[in-house]
Design a protein around this motif. Structure first.
Motif, short mmCIF file in Angstrom:
data_model
loop_
_atom_site.label_atom_id
_atom_site.label_comp_id
_atom_site.label_asym_id
_atom_site.label_seq_id
_atom_site.Cartn_x
_atom_site.Cartn_y
_atom_site.Cartn_z
N LEU A 219 17.39 -12.15 -8.35
CA LEU A 219 15.63 -12.65 -9.81
C LEU A 219 15.64 -14.18 -9.99
CD1 LEU A 219 16.72 -9.16 -12.07
CD2 LEU A 219 15.00 -9.77 -10.26
N GLU A 220 16.85 -14.28 -10.22
CA GLU A 220 16.86 -15.57 -10.82
C GLU A 220 16.48 -16.80 -9.17
OE1 GLU A 220 16.91 -17.04 -13.78
OE2 GLU A 220 18.51 -16.93 -14.37
N ARG A 221 16.43 -16.32 -8.34
CA ARG A 221 16.49 -17.32 -7.34
C ARG A 221 17.22 -18.80 -7.51
NH1 ARG A 221 14.04 -12.61 -5.96
NH2 ARG A 221 12.41 -11.46 -4.55
N SER A 222 18.45 -19.00 -7.76
CA SER A 222 18.42 -19.39 -8.28
C SER A 222 19.98 -20.75 -7.69
CB SER A 222 19.50 -20.06 -9.96
OG SER A 222 20.18 -21.71 -10.04
N VAL A 223 20.40 -21.82 -7.21
CA VAL A 223 21.34 -21.98 -6.21
C VAL A 223 22.03 -22.09 -6.33
CG1 VAL A 223 22.43 -23.99 -4.24
CG2 VAL A 223 19.81 -23.24 -3.72
N VAL A 224 22.29 -22.92 -7.30
CA VAL A 224 23.74 -22.51 -8.80
C VAL A 224 24.12 -21.30 -9.03
CG1 VAL A 224 24.66 -23.51 -11.03
CG2 VAL A 224 23.59 -24.61 -9.27
N CYS A 225 23.10 -20.66 -9.66
CA CYS A 225 23.38 -19.14 -9.88
C CYS A 225 24.22 -18.18 -8.31
CB CYS A 225 22.27 -18.87 -10.46
SG CYS A 225 22.72 -15.94 -10.88
N THR A 226 23.45 -17.98 -7.35
CA THR A 226 23.71 -17.28 -6.16
C THR A 226 25.34 -18.05 -5.97
OG1 THR A 226 21.52 -17.31 -5.75
CG2 THR A 226 23.24 -17.40 -4.08
N VAL A 227 24.95 -18.62 -5.87
CA VAL A 227 26.99 -19.97 -5.67
C VAL A 227 27.76 -19.47 -6.34
CG1 VAL A 227 28.08 -21.78 -5.31
CG2 VAL A 227 25.78 -21.91 -3.71
N THR A 228 27.47 -19.51 -7.86
CA THR A 228 28.52 -19.00 -8.26
C THR A 228 28.86 -17.33 -8.69
OG1 THR A 228 27.76 -19.95 -10.08
CG2 THR A 228 29.05 -18.70 -11.23
N VAL A 229 27.75 -16.38 -8.39
CA VAL A 229 28.82 -15.62 -8.03
C VAL A 229 28.87 -15.13 -6.76
CG1 VAL A 229 27.42 -13.00 -7.76
CG2 VAL A 229 26.53 -14.64 -9.46
N ALA A 230 29.11 -16.17 -6.01
CA ALA A 230 29.44 -15.58 -4.28
C ALA A 230 30.44 -15.82 -4.10
CB ALA A 230 28.67 -16.54 -3.22
N ILE A 231 30.88 -17.26 -5.03
CA ILE A 231 32.74 -17.73 -5.73
C ILE A 231 33.72 -17.09 -6.89
CG2 ILE A 231 33.76 -20.05 -6.43
CD1 ILE A 231 31.55 -21.48 -5.36
N PHE A 232 32.29 -16.14 -7.37
CA PHE A 232 32.80 -15.11 -8.18
C PHE A 232 33.90 -14.07 -7.63
CE2 PHE A 232 32.66 -11.24 -10.49
CZ PHE A 232 33.63 -11.42 -11.79
N SER A 233 32.73 -13.01 -6.91
CA SER A 233 33.70 -12.58 -5.69
C SER A 233 34.86 -13.07 -5.34
CB SER A 233 32.14 -12.09 -4.85
OG SER A 233 31.04 -11.34 -5.79
N ALA A 257 46.44 -14.68 -13.54
CA ALA A 257 45.92 -14.85 -12.42
C ALA A 257 44.76 -14.20 -12.13
CB ALA A 257 46.36 -15.60 -10.91
N SER A 258 45.23 -12.78 -12.21
CA SER A 258 43.30 -11.64 -11.78
C SER A 258 42.14 -11.58 -12.48
CB SER A 258 44.23 -10.43 -11.93
OG SER A 258 45.36 -10.21 -10.74
N THR A 259 42.71 -12.21 -13.93
CA THR A 259 41.49 -12.43 -14.59
C THR A 259 41.01 -13.60 -15.25
OG1 THR A 259 42.79 -11.74 -16.54
CG2 THR A 259 41.85 -9.96 -15.67
N ALA A 260 41.80 -14.59 -15.06
CA ALA A 260 41.50 -15.75 -15.26
C ALA A 260 40.69 -16.95 -14.89
CB ALA A 260 42.61 -16.55 -16.28
N LEU A 261 41.48 -16.70 -13.06
CA LEU A 261 40.74 -17.20 -12.62
C LEU A 261 39.06 -16.95 -12.07
CD1 LEU A 261 43.57 -18.12 -9.76
CD2 LEU A 261 42.68 -19.96 -11.23
#
Length: 281
Positions: A219-233, A257-261
């Motif tokens: 929905l946001e169509r934001s590069v930073v938002c998309t990249v952050t979600v991809a890195i998080f996953s 490590a499992s939650t903090a990172l």
């Protein structure tokens, strides 16, 4: 306002850019869910016990024994196929405390995000639609709570997965094929598969979070938002599955490590989004 066509196009481009900046509000959900993920850390620490009859102050405690038979009915309802202990969660004793925490935290987080975007729309005059985010989040909250347990009890447990799985897939395709596009059908199938992993893996609730944030990024169509979600996953998968490839975290940080990172990824993404918003003003 200038009457020159080039000037008008430039002004229109500036207005569109300003509208996109005003519409972006993902930085607060990132900060919120980063803190929620970090808050789950105590529920995944190992429980240490001393052998019966020994003074725990005089001997080195070991990991407490665990059996699913000792768990209440709610645990078996939420985890109809059991719960796996991954490499990082190898010392973790499964229980319902983490499940209850995630259910309440994700539900409250979902309500807070919807309120946040509606409040921002009233303030800046540009609204980010939250319908898709709400649909994905509710879908992913209800499936592990109701859908997977009911299917496991009524279908998979009685027919066996060899028969039940094709039937379930065919029913989903039949129910969604004529209503929406092929892409929608594939998305529903992927979410159903993801919901099973939620009940199976100790870090499964972070899959729910990743799915909801993916809808938000769309929905946001934001590069930073998309990249952050991809890195998080990717970080969620890496920190929890790296041990299967013989990569282990230092003992001092293993319990965190499992939650903090993954939480750190969301917090950094939220900070970057907030800074970019302030700089664009």
């Amino acid at each position: 306002m200038t009457e020159d066509p080039k000037g008008l196009l430039a002004e229109l481009g500036d207005l569109r850019k300003r509208a996109r900046v005003d519409r972006h509000g993902y930085w607060l959900p990132f900060l919120l869910f980063g803190l929620i993920t970090l808050g789950a850390t105590p529920f995944y620490g190992p429980m240490l016990c001393a052998d019966g009859g020994q003074n725990p102050e005089l001997v080195e405690p070991t990991v407490c024994s665990w059996s699913s038979a000792d768990q209440p009915w709610l645990y078996h309802w939420l985890h109809p196929t059991g719960q796996m202990s991954g490499p990082v969660f190898g010392l973790h004793q499964p229980g319902v405390a983490a499940d209850i925490y995630w259910i309440i935290a994700l539900l409250c987080g979902y309500l807070a995000v919807v309120w946040w975007y509606r409040w921002r729309a009233a303030q800046v005059g540009v609204e980010t639609p939250t319908r898709l985010y709400a649909q994905v989040t509710i879908f992913m909250l209800l499936l592990p709570l109701i859908g997977v347990p009911v299917l496991s009890e009524l279908v998979f447990g009685r027919l066996g997965w060899q028969i039940a799985l094709p039937i379930t897939v065919l029913l989903i395709v039949a129910a969604t094929w004529r209503v929406r596009s092929v892409r929608f059908t594939l998305a529903v199938l992927a979410l159903f598969a993801l919901a099973h992993f939620v009940t199976f893996y100790p870090y499964g609730p972070m899959f729910v979070l990743a799915a909801g944030l993916a809808g938000l990024a769309y929905l946001e169509r934001s590069v930073v938002c998309t990249v952050t979600v991809a890195i998080f996953s990717a970080t969620v998968l890496f920190v929890n599955e790296a041990g299967r490839f013989f990569f282990y975290w230092p003992y001092a940080v293993e319990d965190f490590a499992s939650t903090a990172l993954p939480a750190l990824v969301l917090l950094v993404g939220g900070i970057i989004g907030s800074v970019r918003r302030e700089m664009a003003r």
